[in-house]
Each structure stands twice: as structure tokens, then as C-alpha cells.
Design a protein around this motif. Structure first.
Motif, short mmCIF file in Angstrom:
data_model
loop_
_atom_site.label_atom_id
_atom_site.label_comp_id
_atom_site.label_asym_id
_atom_site.label_seq_id
_atom_site.Cartn_x
_atom_site.Cartn_y
_atom_site.Cartn_z
N ASN A 1 -20.75 5.40 -5.53
CA ASN A 1 -19.40 4.87 -5.75
C ASN A 1 -18.56 5.83 -6.57
O ASN A 1 -18.25 5.57 -7.73
CB ASN A 1 -19.46 3.52 -6.49
N PRO B 1 -16.00 -2.97 -2.75
CA PRO B 1 -15.15 -1.99 -3.45
C PRO B 1 -13.68 -2.31 -3.20
O PRO B 1 -13.31 -2.78 -2.12
CB PRO B 1 -15.52 -0.67 -2.82
N ILE C 1 -11.51 3.53 -7.23
CA ILE C 1 -12.16 2.47 -6.44
C ILE C 1 -13.07 1.69 -7.38
O ILE C 1 -13.96 2.26 -8.02
CB ILE C 1 -12.98 3.08 -5.28
N TRP D 1 -19.33 0.16 -12.16
CA TRP D 1 -20.28 0.28 -11.05
C TRP D 1 -21.70 0.43 -11.58
O TRP D 1 -22.65 -0.15 -11.04
CB TRP D 1 -19.94 1.51 -10.18
N PRO E 1 -15.36 -2.04 -8.50
CA PRO E 1 -16.06 -3.20 -7.94
C PRO E 1 -15.13 -4.41 -8.09
O PRO E 1 -14.72 -4.74 -9.21
CB PRO E 1 -17.30 -3.34 -8.83
#
Ligand code: HEM
Length: 444
Positions: free
Chosen positions: A321, A427, A434, A273, A436
Motif C-alpha cells: 500500500n 483503499p 491512498i 496501513w 485505508p
């Protein structure tokens, strides 16, 4: 007992919504029912999702006989071992944390910074310029090397390589959608996990190989009394608690696997991320680069880790994120009032890191990536909690933050990367983290 409003859908529907679209579901529920809401079905005890700083403060500070940990899945237990401290009753859990934490810090402080820089330079330096690479896979290689260095040190290099290859084969199996569906089914039919054949048989075979390598290393290190010890395994194998009690071989093996499994994918997700955001938002990479040019000395990693903008970029990545959307689940053991709700024993508690990090009152324009917010304000541990808190707080938080900063600094100072697709990325859930989805970049 009073509980907040929440979804009336059957439990299995809620579960599939969380699995398939975790972020969309959280956004929808919080919009529909407010920031504190209830999940769970008619026949199950309710689980309340909390995200206000006041509620989180109460939960993290509650004594363990009032709010305890929920039972963790049998599947995770069969992977990490039933002696892993995360499955132990509170007192024993805390005893082992007390043995691991100081040794972990000693191991990290001794070797870590220069290793992280060297590992990053080697792995990114080996990428072919101009060719697309899968960011998550590359970040996983970095985070695995870093954890193995911390845990096993550089003694017995060949054994460490064998351990690494066996872990990579295990992780590859877990990446396969077939195994993922099998394991999901096995949650409801635990007998499947006893099979010696098929995919689970392969997992078992790799586990046995890994165990025999790790147990022989533990035995070797217990016998090396005179050796200087800098790695976590040697420190654990030769230390004891205040009552003179040391960890058994099985406890050490289970603790090491827990650290590796808990730390490897989460750190890789956070770093993926981070690379996405600094290349996606105009000017962020340049600001990191300017800060490094004016004051970074790569022979002093601790000083690099104190650079304010670099730290702000890492924190803003973990805010917007968080690799883990929630902390580990907790359960009410004695009646308690949280956020004005009176909860009975048996009620489940979900601390939503994602929703806490998106509260407009704390983070104006929460969906925007703005590292500057961390330069202007100090957030409390109940507002910014990517590593959870209280008695289960992440054991690898310091290592993960140090790793993020040094990997970012090394990449920005030495390489030029570019996103293959400049459009926003979605996501995607992978196990507990989680990520990308399908993020590709190239070295230019
Ligand atoms: C950016 C990377 C990471 C994130 C976002 C993260 C996040 C978390 C979270 C949210 C928890 C649950 C805490 C709670 O329930 O209050 C946790 C627990 C844990 N994490 Fe991490 N983690 C990261 C990296 C690591 C690393 C590198 C390691 C070790 C090498 C690690 C080891 C653990 C362990 C052992 C636990 C369980 C602690 C316990 O139950 O006592 N994590 N982590």
C-alpha cells in the motif's frame, strides 16, 4: 516517436477514473494494455506509465536536461508558496535540497527517536480503552507532532503550539468534502483562488496567521547565534551553501511548509496501513512482539530500528500500500529511448510505484501481505520505490521509515489494539495519498 497502447477514452473520463477509483483503474489498464501504457487525450501530449525496473532505472538516472519535472499545480503553489524548492528550476531545486538534506539529517539524528516513542506513548495512552477510534486521525496527530518537533524543536513551546493549532485548522478545512470540490473546480477557474471570502478566504486567513508566526520564529532564531541548534529551522536559519549564500526568510518558510505538507499525511497513511495489516494477518503482531521481547531496548531507538522483522513489516506495508501511487510527474525534454519506446520532448512520464510493487516477476503473489519476502531478498531501488527516486527522491524517507518502526514498536510493546471490523478494508484516495477507508480500532 513510438508510444505504447493505451486508453482511448477522453482525457476527462480518464482523469475522473483516476480520481474516483485509482487502484481499480491502474489494475484495469495494466491488464488491458500491458505493464507500460499510455494515458492522455487526443489534444494533449501523451503520458506514459512505466513500472518495469529497467525503465525506472533509465528515468531516475537521466540527466535533468533530458527528463525534467512537470509543472506542478497552481493550487499547491498557492498553498506552499512559489519559493518552495519543489517549484524551482532544476539547478535551484538541487541547490536548496543540498542545503536542506544535511541539516535535516543533523536535526533528526539529534532528537528524533526518543521523541517519537514519547509522542506515541502519550497519544495512544490517552485513548479511552474499549472505545472505537479513527486510526487515520490518531496517526495524523502522531505524524504532525513528530514533524513539528523535528522542524521547530522544543524552544518557544507556546509559539509552536499556536503553529500546530493553526495547521490543524488548515488541515481540517482540507478534510472537508466541500473544500475539496471547491478546489477541484478552482483548478479550472484559478480566479476562484484569489477570493478573500468563503472557504478559500478562511484558508488565506489561516495561512496569514501561520506566516506571521513562522516569520517571527525565523527572525528569533537568526538572532540566537550562540544557542545550541538541534531543530531544522534553526539550522537552516544559520547555515549557508558552499558559495556562502544562505536561504531567504521566504525560502525557509516555503521549505518548512513543503516538508510539513509533504510529510504529514503520507506518514500517517503508511502507519494506518501498517496497523491494519499487523492486526488483520494472523501471527504478524505476535512475531513483532516476540522480536521486541527478545531484543528491544527502548533507551536505544536506533537499535530498535535495526530489528529485521520490524523493518520487513514496514517495508511490506509500503510495498503493498504505497501511500503515493506514483512519483511526481516528469516530462521528456530531449529525445530518449525508454523500454524500447522513442519519446519526443513534451511527452509526460508517470512512474507507477503501485504497479512496480505488484509485478509478479519481482514479488510472487503480490496481493498477499508477506513481510518474510523482505527477509529473504534485497530489492533494488528500481523494484522497491515507495519514496520515488532520482533527483526528486523524498526528502523525508529516512524520517518516515524511522517513525514507522518506532511507532509500531512502541504500540506493540505497550498496548493491545483490535480491529473493530475484521473484514478486508478498501483503499480510498484522499488528495495525493491512498488511505485505508474508515479504519477503526480500539485499545483493549
Ligand atoms: C511513508 C511516508 C512517505 C512517503 C510514502 C513519501 C513518498 C514520497 C514520494 C513518492 C515523493 C516523490 C518522489 C519522486 O518524484 O521521485 C516524495 C517527495 C517528497 N517528500 Fe515524501 N513521503 C513520505 C514522507 C515524507 C516526510 C515525512 C517528509 C518530510 C517531513 C517528506 C517530504 C517530501 C518532500 C519535501 C518531497 C519533494 C522532494 C523534491 O521534490 O525534491 N515525505 N515523497
Amino acid at each position: 516517436m513510438s508510444i505504447p497502447p493505451g486508453s482511448k477514452s477522453p482525457y476527462l473520463i480518464q482523469l475522473s477514473q483516476v480520481l474516483l477509483d485509482p487502484i481499480g483503474s491502474l489494475d484495469r489498464w495494466s491488464e488491458e494494455y500491458g505493464e507500460t501504457f499510455t494515458l492522455g487525450g487526443k489534444k494533449l501530449p501523451p503520458t506514459i506509465s512505466f513500472s518495469t525496473p529497467e525503465a525506472i532505472r533509465t528515468i531516475f538516472n537521466a540527466p535533468s536536461d533530458t527528463i525534467g519535472y512537470s509543472q506542478k499545480s497552481e493550487l499547491v503553489k498557492s498553498l506552499l508558496g512559489d519559493g518552495s524548492f519543489i517549484f524551482l528550476p532544476e539547478l535551484e531545486h538541487q541547490r536548496q535540497r543540498k542545503l536542506i538534506i544535511p541539516n535535516w539529517h543533523r536535526a533528526s539524528l539529534n532528537t528524533c527517536g526518543q521523541n517519537i516513542i514519547a509522542i506515541t506513548q502519550k497519544i495512544i495512552g490517552n485513548l479511552v480503552p474499549g472505545s472505537a477510534f479513527d486510526v487515520r486521525q490518531v496517526m495524523k496527530r502522531i505524524s504532525l507532532e513528530v514533524i513539528l518537533e523535528e522542524v521547530f524543536g522544543s524552544d518557544n513551546y507556546l509559539i509552536r503550539e499556536q503553529i500546530k493549532q493553526t495547521l490543524i485548522s488548515l488541515f481540517e478545512l482540507f478534510d472537508s468534502p466541500i473544500l475539496a470540490s471547491y478546489l477541484l473546480t478552482a483548478r479550472f477557474f484559478p480566479v476562484l483562488l484569489e477570493q478573500e471570502l468563503g472557504l478559500w478566504g478562511k484558508v488565506r486567513h489561516l495561512q496569514q496567521k501561520l506566516d506571521s508566526l513562522i516569520y517571527s520564529e525565523i527572525a528569533w532564531r537568526r538572532n540566537q547565534k550562540e544557542r545550541q541548534k538541534y531543530d531544522l529551522l534553526s539550522l537552516l536559519a544559520t547555515s549557508s551553501d558552499e558559495n556562502g549564500q544562505s536561504m531567504s526568510d521566504k525560502e525557509i518558510r516555503d521549505a518548512l511548509l513543503t516538508l510539513i505538507f509533504a510529510g504529514f499525511e503520507t506518514a500517517a497513511a503508511a502507519m494506518s496501513w501498517m496497523l491494519y495489516w499487523i492486526h488483520y494477518i494472523l501471527g504478524v503482531r505476535e512475531q513483532v512482539s516476540n522480536e521486541l521481547n527478545s531484543s528491544a531496548d527502548f533507551t536505544k531507538p536506533m537499535e530498535i530500528a535495526r530489528l529485521p522483522y520490524l523493518e520487513a513489516v514496514c517495508n511490506e506495508t509500503l510495498r503493498i500500500n504505497p501511500p503515493a501511487l506514483s512519483t511526481f510527474a516528469r516530462t521528456v525534454k530531449k529525445p530518449i529511448e525508454i523500454d524500447g519506446y522513442y519519446l519526443e520532448p513534451g511527452t509526460g512520464i508517470d512512474v507507477s510505484i503501485y504497479l512496480a510493487h505488484r509485478r509478479k516477476a519481482v514479488y510472487p503473489e503480490p496481493n498477499k501481505f508477506r513481510p518474510e519476502r523482505f527477509l529473504k531478498k534485497q530489492y533494488s531501488t528500481y523494484e522497491f520505490l515507495p519514496f520515488g527516486g532520482g533527483q526528486c527522491r523524498c526528502l523525508g524517507a529516512s524520517l518516515a521509515q524511522y517513525e514507522m518502526k518506532l511507532v509500531l514498536a512502541t504500540i506493540v510493546a505497550n498496548f493491545r489494539l483490535e480491529l473493530i471490523d475484521p473484514r478486508p478494508i478498501r483503499p480510498k484516495r484522499h488528495g495525493i495519498v491512498i488511505l485505508p477507508s474508515d479504519l477503526k480500532m480500539k485499545v483493549i
